[in-house]
Design a protein around this motif. Structure first.
Motif, PDB file in Angstrom:
ATOM      1  N   ALA A 179     -20.858  23.154  -5.450  1.00 39.37           N
ATOM      2  CA  ALA A 179     -21.261  21.912  -4.792  1.00 39.37           C
ATOM      3  C   ALA A 179     -22.779  21.781  -4.867  1.00 39.37           C
ATOM      4  O   ALA A 179     -23.499  22.766  -5.023  1.00 39.37           O
ATOM      5  N   GLY A 180     -23.251  20.529  -4.772  1.00 32.51           N
ATOM      6  CA  GLY A 180     -24.674  20.296  -4.596  1.00 32.51           C
ATOM      7  C   GLY A 180     -25.500  20.073  -5.842  1.00 32.51           C
ATOM      8  O   GLY A 180     -26.711  19.864  -5.739  1.00 32.51           O
ATOM      9  N   LEU A 181     -24.885  20.112  -7.045  1.00 32.91           N
ATOM     10  CA  LEU A 181     -25.692  19.858  -8.241  1.00 32.91           C
ATOM     11  C   LEU A 181     -26.174  18.408  -8.236  1.00 32.91           C
ATOM     12  O   LEU A 181     -25.372  17.482  -8.175  1.00 32.91           O
ATOM     13  N   THR A 182     -27.487  18.226  -8.305  1.00 35.76           N
ATOM     14  CA  THR A 182     -28.093  16.900  -8.387  1.00 35.76           C
ATOM     15  C   THR A 182     -28.881  16.793  -9.677  1.00 35.76           C
ATOM     16  O   THR A 182     -29.739  17.635  -9.957  1.00 35.76           O
ATOM     17  N   VAL A 183     -28.566  15.793 -10.478  1.00 32.72           N
ATOM     18  CA  VAL A 183     -29.289  15.530 -11.723  1.00 32.72           C
ATOM     19  C   VAL A 183     -29.970  14.177 -11.587  1.00 32.72           C
ATOM     20  O   VAL A 183     -29.328  13.184 -11.217  1.00 32.72           O
ATOM     21  N   VAL A 184     -31.272  14.147 -11.875  1.00 30.39           N
ATOM     22  CA  VAL A 184     -32.031  12.897 -11.825  1.00 30.39           C
ATOM     23  C   VAL A 184     -32.193  12.379 -13.249  1.00 30.39           C
ATOM     24  O   VAL A 184     -32.857  13.010 -14.083  1.00 30.39           O
ATOM     25  N   PHE A 185     -31.565  11.247 -13.530  1.00 32.91           N
ATOM     26  CA  PHE A 185     -31.697  10.600 -14.837  1.00 32.91           C
ATOM     27  C   PHE A 185     -32.884   9.637 -14.771  1.00 32.91           C
ATOM     28  O   PHE A 185     -32.905   8.717 -13.960  1.00 32.91           O
ATOM     29  N   ASP A 186     -33.864   9.871 -15.643  1.00 31.02           N
ATOM     30  CA  ASP A 186     -35.071   9.049 -15.647  1.00 31.02           C
ATOM     31  C   ASP A 186     -34.952   7.843 -16.562  1.00 31.02           C
ATOM     32  O   ASP A 186     -35.631   6.833 -16.347  1.00 31.02           O
TER      33      ASP A 186
END
Length: 198
Positions: A179-186
């Motif tokens: 749980a908790g994977l955060t990916v920021v797509f720029d």
């Protein structure tokens, strides 16, 4: 000779999720995506299971066009992954990008036509850095490239892809083991497909 179209930034609102993520959060022009634990895409080969729960934000990808995404490969847990997803249906799709497996970051693609086929190469120097993943759609193939943002992209895969397929593509993220994977797509960009392989 036809004019080359300029790259077009795709608005996040233009895509539709294949499976909704746990959460999304706009961050300026970027989009943070939080994966559901156990999310993944795989069909049968070697493992014997079918996973059809990836978070892919897709819109139509026509022949002669390419899609690119930019994100930071800040992965730490087994099978954390993100990149570009191209989908026809549940049995035919491609996911291309970065995946953290057995303690090493890899760049590659899973090509699925009933059964999944995974090709991957180690890129530990990309861990924690901004990467760009590009998938071009030609008349009979998808061409996958990736690299550090603002550097030349490496050819990762050429895979058959029928021009008759109504394919859709865009950014994706999966977190098979946590749980908790955060990916920021720029960035999410559409442009002309690559003119050649080399």
């Amino acid at each position: 000779m036809p004019e080359t179209a300029m790259p077009r930034r795709v608005d996040w609102s233009e895509g539709a999720w294949t499976h909704a993520p746990a959460a999304t959060e706009p961050r300026g022009d970027s989009l943070a995506v939080v994966a559901e634990p156990g999310s993944d895409a795989w069909r049968r080969t070697a493992y014997g299971f079918v996973h059809d729960s990836e978070h892919a934000l897709v819109r139509p990808l026509e022949v002669g066009r390419a899609v690119e995404v930019v994100f930071t490969a800040d992965f730490s847990e087994q099978f954390d992954q993100a990149g570009v997803f191209v989908r026809v249906d549940a049995e035919r799709w491609v996911k291309a990008g970065l995946e953290f497996a057995d303690g090493v970051l890899g760049a590659g693609a899973v090509v699925t036509d009933g059964w999944s086929d995974w090709s991957v190469g180690a890129v530990p120097e990309w861990l924690g850095r901004r990467v760009r993943v590009r998938v071009s759609r030609g008349a009979d193939a998808l061409t996958v490239r990736a690299g550090l943002d603002a550097e030349p992209l490496r050819l990762l895969r050429v895979a058959p892809f029928d021009a008759a397929h109504a394919g859709s593509a865009g950014p994706f993220v999966c977190a098979p083991t946590r749980a908790g994977l955060t990916v920021v797509f720029d960035e999410w960009t559409e442009t002309d497909a690559d003119a050649s392989l080399h």
